[in-house]
Scaffold this motif. Structure first.
Motif, short mmCIF file in Angstrom:
data_model
loop_
_atom_site.label_atom_id
_atom_site.label_comp_id
_atom_site.label_asym_id
_atom_site.label_seq_id
_atom_site.Cartn_x
_atom_site.Cartn_y
_atom_site.Cartn_z
N PHE A 159 -33.48 -55.04 65.00
CA PHE A 159 -33.38 -53.45 64.62
C PHE A 159 -34.00 -53.28 63.04
O PHE A 159 -33.69 -53.78 62.16
CB PHE A 159 -32.80 -52.68 65.00
CG PHE A 159 -31.64 -52.88 66.57
CD1 PHE A 159 -32.48 -51.40 67.27
CD2 PHE A 159 -31.20 -53.61 66.62
CE1 PHE A 159 -31.97 -52.03 68.61
CE2 PHE A 159 -30.50 -53.79 67.99
CZ PHE A 159 -31.21 -52.55 69.04
N PHE A 160 -34.13 -51.59 62.77
CA PHE A 160 -34.51 -51.84 60.98
C PHE A 160 -34.57 -49.91 61.20
O PHE A 160 -34.33 -49.58 61.90
CB PHE A 160 -35.34 -52.47 60.49
CG PHE A 160 -37.00 -51.84 61.32
CD1 PHE A 160 -37.82 -50.84 60.40
CD2 PHE A 160 -37.95 -52.36 62.24
CE1 PHE A 160 -38.76 -49.92 61.37
CE2 PHE A 160 -38.50 -52.06 62.72
CZ PHE A 160 -39.53 -50.44 62.13
N THR A 161 -33.93 -50.06 59.98
CA THR A 161 -33.85 -48.45 59.66
C THR A 161 -34.87 -47.87 58.81
O THR A 161 -35.46 -48.77 57.85
CB THR A 161 -32.52 -47.77 58.78
OG1 THR A 161 -32.50 -48.50 58.12
CG2 THR A 161 -31.46 -48.61 59.91
N SER A 162 -35.41 -46.69 58.72
CA SER A 162 -36.28 -46.25 57.04
C SER A 162 -35.51 -44.23 56.79
O SER A 162 -35.18 -44.36 57.48
CB SER A 162 -37.77 -45.92 57.72
OG SER A 162 -37.67 -44.59 58.38
N CYS A 163 -35.16 -44.84 55.21
CA CYS A 163 -34.94 -43.42 54.80
C CYS A 163 -36.65 -42.86 54.23
O CYS A 163 -36.77 -43.47 53.48
CB CYS A 163 -33.64 -43.57 54.23
SG CYS A 163 -33.67 -44.68 53.08
N SER A 164 -36.20 -41.33 54.41
CA SER A 164 -36.16 -40.81 53.81
C SER A 164 -37.05 -40.00 52.95
O SER A 164 -35.04 -39.02 52.85
CB SER A 164 -38.21 -40.50 54.77
OG SER A 164 -38.56 -38.76 54.63
N LYS A 165 -37.83 -39.09 52.12
CA LYS A 165 -36.26 -38.37 51.27
C LYS A 165 -37.18 -36.57 51.41
O LYS A 165 -36.71 -36.03 51.55
CB LYS A 165 -38.49 -37.73 50.21
CG LYS A 165 -38.93 -38.37 49.24
CD LYS A 165 -39.92 -38.57 48.80
CE LYS A 165 -40.02 -39.14 47.09
NZ LYS A 165 -41.91 -38.60 46.89
N ASP A 166 -37.37 -37.09 52.52
CA ASP A 166 -36.54 -35.76 53.93
C ASP A 166 -35.23 -35.81 54.20
O ASP A 166 -34.71 -34.96 54.97
CB ASP A 166 -37.18 -35.55 55.68
CG ASP A 166 -37.04 -36.96 56.34
OD1 ASP A 166 -36.39 -37.35 56.07
OD2 ASP A 166 -38.29 -36.65 57.24
#
Length: 237
Positions: A159-166
């Motif tokens: 698994f992996f996560t992504s984080c965003s400006k949103d």
């Protein structure tokens, strides 16, 4: 007698640092940092500094080193990247990601590479000698409404996560798992800067631009799906 001396900070990295990601080797003894279109390595034990020979087209923005310290990915501000044999300091392959890359991470088992591509995430197989050191794209993930700024792998490399400006953090799986659904954590009210997995895979921590830390706890089921349990907030002060 104790004497007061006047010390003035000169230069930690040994060369002009104008921004970009920094990276430590797995043993923590060497600090890698961009210096223009090349990569500089500072031996924190011996106190020596060396600049790697390979040169990117533009200034280096992102660095990613495999856990075994064999492969180094150096990406410039335009998305052109070099795959470098870190041991021999030689270029193995070149690739154009065709967009500015804000984050790139090798999986803990060094089998995968995730790269941010605007609002999307690209998952690549790690180039090997059998593949002729070529990059092979495995999957593309989408769902964010603004640019992705950071990526993080789970310790099991599944698994992996992504984080965003949103303001969202999204959880993804490398392969399709029965019962697992891609999910979004929408607890932040400002851009998320980084996210991390706990070593036991029970929590995901995320930090936003305004200094809010969110800890999301999950339960890993036998079928491979994750169930969201509850959130714990930690605010500055």
């Amino acid at each position: 007698h104790f004497r007061m001396h006047s010390y003035r900070f000169s230069n930690l990295l040994g060369a002009t640092y104008k921004g970009g990601a920094i990276e430590f080797t797995p043993d923590g003894n060497v600090l890698l940092s961009p210096v223009g279109n090349r990569v500089s390595g500072v031996d924190l034990v011996q106190g020596r500094c060396v600049t790697l020979a390979p040169e990117n087209r533009e200034d280096v923005a992102v660095l990613a080193l495999t856990k075994d310290a064999r492969l180094l990915l150096s990406v410039d501000v335009k998305g052109h990247a070099l795959l470098i044999n870190f041991v021999r300091c030689s270029v193995l392959a070149r690739i154009n990601f065709k967009a500015a890359v804000r984050s790139a991470r090798w999986s803990p088992n060094s089998a995968w590479l995730v790269v941010s591509h605007g609002r999307k995430v690209e998952l690549w197989r790690t180039p090997t000698l059998e593949l002729g050191w070529q990059f092979v794209k495995h999957r593309v993930y989408s769902g964010h409404h603004d640019d992705i700024v950071d990526l993080s792998w789970a310790p099991d490399s599944q698994f992996f996560t992504s984080c965003s400006k949103d303001g969202s953090v999204r959880l993804w799986s490398v392969d399709h798992l029965e019962g697992f659904q891609q999910m979004a954590l929408l607890e932040h009210r400002s851009a998320v800067r980084a996210s991390f997995f706990s070593a036991d895979l029970q929590r995901i921590f995320s930090m936003s631009r305004d200094g809010i830390l969110v800890s999301a706890r999950f339960k890993l089921q036998e079928a491979g799906n994750l169930q969201k349990d509850r959130h714990i907030y930690c605010q500055p002060g």
